[in-house]
Write a protein that holds these residues in place. Structure first.
Motif, PDB file in Angstrom:
ATOM      1  N   HIS A 207       0.804  -1.228   0.000  1.00  0.00           N
ATOM      2  CA  HIS A 207       0.000   0.000   0.000  1.00  0.00           C
ATOM      3  C   HIS A 207       0.836   1.277   0.000  1.00  0.00           C
ATOM      4  O   HIS A 207       0.301   2.353   0.291  1.00  0.00           O
ATOM      5  CB  HIS A 207      -0.934  -0.016   1.217  1.00  0.00           C
ATOM      6  CG  HIS A 207      -1.723  -1.277   1.361  1.00  0.00           C
ATOM      7  ND1 HIS A 207      -2.701  -1.655   0.472  1.00  0.00           N
ATOM      8  CD2 HIS A 207      -1.649  -2.281   2.290  1.00  0.00           C
ATOM      9  CE1 HIS A 207      -3.209  -2.815   0.838  1.00  0.00           C
ATOM     10  NE2 HIS A 207      -2.593  -3.219   1.939  1.00  0.00           N
ATOM     11  N   ASP A 208       2.106   1.182  -0.332  1.00  0.00           N
ATOM     12  CA  ASP A 208       2.988   2.349  -0.304  1.00  0.00           C
ATOM     13  C   ASP A 208       3.231   2.849  -1.721  1.00  0.00           C
ATOM     14  O   ASP A 208       3.998   2.270  -2.474  1.00  0.00           O
ATOM     15  CB  ASP A 208       4.321   1.970   0.362  1.00  0.00           C
ATOM     16  CG  ASP A 208       5.235   3.174   0.559  1.00  0.00           C
ATOM     17  OD1 ASP A 208       4.872   4.287   0.112  1.00  0.00           O
ATOM     18  OD2 ASP A 208       6.321   2.994   1.154  1.00  0.00           O
ATOM     19  N   ILE A 209       2.559   3.939  -2.086  1.00  0.00           N
ATOM     20  CA  ILE A 209       2.671   4.466  -3.445  1.00  0.00           C
ATOM     21  C   ILE A 209       4.062   5.024  -3.714  1.00  0.00           C
ATOM     22  O   ILE A 209       4.460   5.212  -4.870  1.00  0.00           O
ATOM     23  CB  ILE A 209       1.598   5.547  -3.701  1.00  0.00           C
ATOM     24  CG1 ILE A 209       1.504   5.878  -5.205  1.00  0.00           C
ATOM     25  CG2 ILE A 209       1.873   6.785  -2.876  1.00  0.00           C
ATOM     26  CD1 ILE A 209       1.115   4.727  -6.077  1.00  0.00           C
ATOM     27  N   ASP A 210       4.837   5.289  -2.653  1.00  0.00           N
ATOM     28  CA  ASP A 210       6.208   5.773  -2.828  1.00  0.00           C
ATOM     29  C   ASP A 210       7.209   4.637  -3.000  1.00  0.00           C
ATOM     30  O   ASP A 210       8.411   4.878  -3.120  1.00  0.00           O
ATOM     31  CB  ASP A 210       6.620   6.634  -1.628  1.00  0.00           C
ATOM     32  CG  ASP A 210       5.796   7.908  -1.536  1.00  0.00           C
ATOM     33  OD1 ASP A 210       5.513   8.499  -2.588  1.00  0.00           O
ATOM     34  OD2 ASP A 210       5.427   8.297  -0.403  1.00  0.00           O
ATOM     35  N   ASP A 211       6.709   3.401  -3.018  1.00  0.00           N
ATOM     36  CA  ASP A 211       7.586   2.239  -3.168  1.00  0.00           C
ATOM     37  C   ASP A 211       7.120   1.403  -4.357  1.00  0.00           C
ATOM     38  O   ASP A 211       6.680   0.268  -4.214  1.00  0.00           O
ATOM     39  CB  ASP A 211       7.573   1.400  -1.884  1.00  0.00           C
ATOM     40  CG  ASP A 211       8.527   0.212  -1.956  1.00  0.00           C
ATOM     41  OD1 ASP A 211       9.480   0.269  -2.760  1.00  0.00           O
ATOM     42  OD2 ASP A 211       8.310  -0.772  -1.216  1.00  0.00           O
ATOM     43  N   LEU A 212       7.213   1.987  -5.539  1.00  0.00           N
ATOM     44  CA  LEU A 212       6.803   1.292  -6.757  1.00  0.00           C
ATOM     45  C   LEU A 212       7.982   0.510  -7.331  1.00  0.00           C
ATOM     46  O   LEU A 212       9.101   1.021  -7.377  1.00  0.00           O
ATOM     47  CB  LEU A 212       6.295   2.281  -7.807  1.00  0.00           C
ATOM     48  CG  LEU A 212       5.032   3.076  -7.436  1.00  0.00           C
ATOM     49  CD1 LEU A 212       4.674   4.042  -8.559  1.00  0.00           C
ATOM     50  CD2 LEU A 212       3.871   2.144  -7.134  1.00  0.00           C
ATOM     51  N   PRO A 213       7.741  -0.715  -7.765  1.00  0.00           N
ATOM     52  CA  PRO A 213       8.833  -1.509  -8.338  1.00  0.00           C
ATOM     53  C   PRO A 213       9.242  -0.970  -9.701  1.00  0.00           C
ATOM     54  O   PRO A 213       8.445  -0.359 -10.414  1.00  0.00           O
ATOM     55  CB  PRO A 213       8.215  -2.902  -8.468  1.00  0.00           C
ATOM     56  CG  PRO A 213       6.753  -2.636  -8.632  1.00  0.00           C
ATOM     57  CD  PRO A 213       6.465  -1.440  -7.762  1.00  0.00           C
ATOM     58  N   CYS A 214      10.473  -1.186 -10.057  1.00  0.00           N
ATOM     59  CA  CYS A 214      10.973  -0.779 -11.372  1.00  0.00           C
ATOM     60  C   CYS A 214      10.952  -1.986 -12.312  1.00  0.00           C
ATOM     61  O   CYS A 214      10.824  -3.124 -11.885  1.00  0.00           O
ATOM     62  CB  CYS A 214      12.385  -0.227 -11.260  1.00  0.00           C
ATOM     63  SG  CYS A 214      12.495   1.283 -10.268  1.00  0.00           S
ATOM     64  N   GLY A 215      11.071  -1.702 -13.588  1.00  0.00           N
ATOM     65  CA  GLY A 215      11.142  -2.769 -14.575  1.00  0.00           C
ATOM     66  C   GLY A 215       9.804  -3.322 -14.998  1.00  0.00           C
ATOM     67  O   GLY A 215       9.724  -4.462 -15.488  1.00  0.00           O
ATOM     68  N   ALA A 216       8.723  -2.558 -14.838  1.00  0.00           N
ATOM     69  CA  ALA A 216       7.399  -3.025 -15.236  1.00  0.00           C
ATOM     70  C   ALA A 216       7.282  -3.069 -16.757  1.00  0.00           C
ATOM     71  O   ALA A 216       7.692  -2.137 -17.455  1.00  0.00           O
ATOM     72  CB  ALA A 216       6.314  -2.125 -14.661  1.00  0.00           C
ATOM     73  N   ASP A 217       6.714  -4.145 -17.261  1.00  0.00           N
ATOM     74  CA  ASP A 217       6.403  -4.229 -18.694  1.00  0.00           C
ATOM     75  C   ASP A 217       5.050  -3.598 -18.997  1.00  0.00           C
ATOM     76  O   ASP A 217       4.800  -3.190 -20.129  1.00  0.00           O
ATOM     77  CB  ASP A 217       6.388  -5.695 -19.139  1.00  0.00           C
ATOM     78  CG  ASP A 217       7.752  -6.343 -19.038  1.00  0.00           C
ATOM     79  OD1 ASP A 217       8.657  -5.909 -19.771  1.00  0.00           O
ATOM     80  OD2 ASP A 217       7.910  -7.269 -18.219  1.00  0.00           O
ATOM     81  N   ALA A 218       4.182  -3.563 -17.988  1.00  0.00           N
ATOM     82  CA  ALA A 218       2.860  -2.966 -18.164  1.00  0.00           C
ATOM     83  C   ALA A 218       2.431  -2.308 -16.866  1.00  0.00           C
ATOM     84  O   ALA A 218       2.670  -2.835 -15.780  1.00  0.00           O
ATOM     85  CB  ALA A 218       1.839  -4.024 -18.570  1.00  0.00           C
ATOM     86  N   VAL A 219       1.802  -1.155 -16.987  1.00  0.00           N
ATOM     87  CA  VAL A 219       1.205  -0.447 -15.857  1.00  0.00           C
ATOM     88  C   VAL A 219      -0.300  -0.434 -16.094  1.00  0.00           C
ATOM     89  O   VAL A 219      -0.772  -0.064 -17.166  1.00  0.00           O
ATOM     90  CB  VAL A 219       1.732   0.990 -15.736  1.00  0.00           C
ATOM     91  CG1 VAL A 219       1.042   1.717 -14.584  1.00  0.00           C
ATOM     92  CG2 VAL A 219       3.243   0.988 -15.558  1.00  0.00           C
ATOM     93  N   TYR A 220      -1.046  -0.857 -15.067  1.00  0.00           N
ATOM     94  CA  TYR A 220      -2.496  -1.052 -15.199  1.00  0.00           C
ATOM     95  C   TYR A 220      -3.203  -0.141 -14.206  1.00  0.00           C
ATOM     96  O   TYR A 220      -2.909  -0.144 -13.017  1.00  0.00           O
ATOM     97  CB  TYR A 220      -2.810  -2.516 -14.885  1.00  0.00           C
ATOM     98  CG  TYR A 220      -4.189  -3.020 -15.238  1.00  0.00           C
ATOM     99  CD1 TYR A 220      -5.339  -2.270 -15.023  1.00  0.00           C
ATOM    100  CD2 TYR A 220      -4.353  -4.294 -15.756  1.00  0.00           C
ATOM    101  CE1 TYR A 220      -6.592  -2.749 -15.334  1.00  0.00           C
ATOM    102  CE2 TYR A 220      -5.608  -4.805 -16.064  1.00  0.00           C
ATOM    103  CZ  TYR A 220      -6.725  -4.021 -15.852  1.00  0.00           C
ATOM    104  OH  TYR A 220      -7.965  -4.516 -16.157  1.00  0.00           O
ATOM    105  N   ALA A 221      -4.169   0.626 -14.696  1.00  0.00           N
ATOM    106  CA  ALA A 221      -5.006   1.471 -13.842  1.00  0.00           C
ATOM    107  C   ALA A 221      -6.467   1.129 -14.069  1.00  0.00           C
ATOM    108  O   ALA A 221      -6.846   0.615 -15.127  1.00  0.00           O
ATOM    109  CB  ALA A 221      -4.765   2.944 -14.145  1.00  0.00           C
ATOM    110  N   THR A 222      -7.293   1.410 -13.075  1.00  0.00           N
ATOM    111  CA  THR A 222      -8.736   1.249 -13.212  1.00  0.00           C
ATOM    112  C   THR A 222      -9.429   2.475 -12.626  1.00  0.00           C
ATOM    113  O   THR A 222      -8.828   3.263 -11.900  1.00  0.00           O
ATOM    114  CB  THR A 222      -9.270   0.007 -12.468  1.00  0.00           C
ATOM    115  OG1 THR A 222      -9.077   0.187 -11.062  1.00  0.00           O
ATOM    116  CG2 THR A 222      -8.582  -1.262 -12.919  1.00  0.00           C
TER     117      THR A 222
END
Length: 311
Positions: A207-222
Motif C-alpha cells: 500500500h505504499d505508493i512511494d515504493d513502486l517496483p521498477c522494470g514493469a512491462d505494463a502499468v495497469y489502472a482502473t
C-alpha cells in the motif's frame, strides 16, 4: 456443465487456454461459426458499455443469436425466484451471461439451478472475463507472458481480483498490486490468490505508493469508483493521492517498451492523465477489443465444452 463464475473454479491450463484462444479470436479466419444455431441470453442489471456489447458481438460473430434482457425484463422483479427463472430459461437458451453486481454466492445459486452454462460478466468482487482480456492483450503484444511484470495501481476492485487470480495461473508472470490502505484486495480474495499461486512471491500487494517496483512491462489502472458506486467515506479520494498514472510514473517504473492498460471507463485526470491513456504506449483500446475476443473464447468453451477449430 461449464459455468464461468470465478477464475478460482478453473484449472490453470484452462485459464491459459482461454487466454490463448482469445488471442486467436482476434483473427476472423480463426473463429468460424461454432455457435450457429445457439441462443445466448445476455442479462445486465446495471449499465454497461463494453462488456454487454462485447458478449453480444461475440455471440453474433460466432454465428449465434442473442436474447438481451434488461433489469426490468424478467419476472424476478415481481417475486419469481431466480431458480425458477433459470429452470425455464434453460429450455430456451444455450448459455446465460449475467452482470448482477451482487455477491458471487448468489450467482452460484443461480448456476446450481440452471441446465445451461452461466457466465459471470461482473459480480460484486470479480470480473473474470476482464482478466482474460487483460492477459490476452499482453500476450498478443509481447508474444509470451513468462518473465513479464505487471504493475497494478489503484483500488483492489473486481478487475484487480480477477487479474490476480489469472496471473496465478501463468508461470513466471509477476504482478505487483499497489493499493491505498483500506482499498486493497478483500482478505478472502488475497487468501484465494495465495492458494492459487501456491504462495508464489511473484504476486504481491502493498500500500505504499512511494515504493513502486521498477522494470514493469505494463502499468495497469482502473476507475477508482467501480461501476460509479460511491465509497462509504466522504473523503475517500484523499486515500488515492499519488495513485494517478502519469507520464512521470510510467517513466519511473518502466522503460521504452512499457505499455499502459486500463479496463475502462477511465476518469480522465483522476486515475490517469490524457497523455498516458491516449499515448503511443497505451493498449487500453486494444484491451477493450479483447473484451470481445475473451467473450468469444469463454462462450465457445462453456457452450461447446471445448475450443473447436474454425470450419
Amino acid at each position: 456443465m461449464r459455468h464461468v463464475l470465478s477464475l478460482q473454479d478453473l484449472d490453470q491450463q484452462t485459464v491459459r487456454s482461454l487466454i490463448e484462444r482469445a488471442v486467436d479470436m482476434a483473427d476472423p479466419d480463426r473463429r468460424g461459426t461454432p455457435l450457429a444455431g445457439r441462443v445466448i441470453g445476455v442479462y445486465f442489471s446495471k449499465a454497461s458499455t463494453r462488456t454487454r456489447s462485447a458478449f453480444s458481438a461475440a455471440a453474433l460473430r460466432l454465428g449465434g443469436d442473442v436474447m438481451p434482457y434488461g433489469p426490468s425484463d424478467l419476472q424476478v422483479t415481481t417475486g419469481e425466484t431466480w431458480a425458477d427463472t433459470v429452470r425455464v430459461m434453460s429450455g430456451y437458451l444455450d448459455a446465460l451471461v449475467m452482470r448482477t453486481n451482487g455477491p458471487l454466492a448468489q450467482m452460484r445459486e443461480i448456476a446450481e439451478a440452471s441446465q445451461m452454462p452461466v457466465i459471470n460478466a461482473l459480480s460484486e468482487h470479480e470480473h473474470p472475463t476482464q482478466a482474460i482480456a487483460d492477459l490476452a492483450t499482453l500476450q498478443e503484444h509481447f508474444g509470451d507472458l513468462k518473465g513479464r511484470s505487471i504493475l497494478y495501481v489503484g483500488e483492489g476492485n473486481s478487475s484487480a481480483a480477477a487479474l490476480a487470480m489469472a496471473a496465478a495461473a501463468v508461470p513466471g508472470l509477476r504482478l505487483t498490486l499497489v493499493t491505498p490502505p483500506g482499498y486493497g484486495l478483500r482478505p478472502e480474495v488475497a487468501d484465494t490468490v495465495k492458494q492459487l499461486s501456491q504462495g508464489s512471491e511473484l504476486i504481491q500487494e502493498h500500500h505504499d505508493i512511494d515504493d513502486l517496483p521498477c522494470g514493469a512491462d505494463a502499468v495497469y489502472a482502473t476507475r477508482w469508483q467501480t461501476m460509479g458506486v460511491q465509497h462509504a467515506s466522504d473523503d475517500w479520494l484523499a486515500a488515492f493521492n499519488g495513485f494517478k498514472v502519469t507520464r512521470e510514473m510510467m517513466r519511473s517504473v518502466g522503460g521504452a517498451g512499457t505499455v499502459f492498460l486500463h479496463d475502462l471507463p477511465a476518469m480522465r485526470g483522476q486515475d490517469v492523465d490524457d497523455e498516458v491513456l491516449d499515448g503511443a504506449d497505451s493498449l487500453a483500446w486494444r484491451q477493450a477489443f479483447h473484451k470481445m475476443t475473451s467473450a468469444m473464447a469463454v462462450l465457445e468453451w462453456a457452450v461447446l465444452g471445448r475450443p473447436v477449430e474454425p470450419r
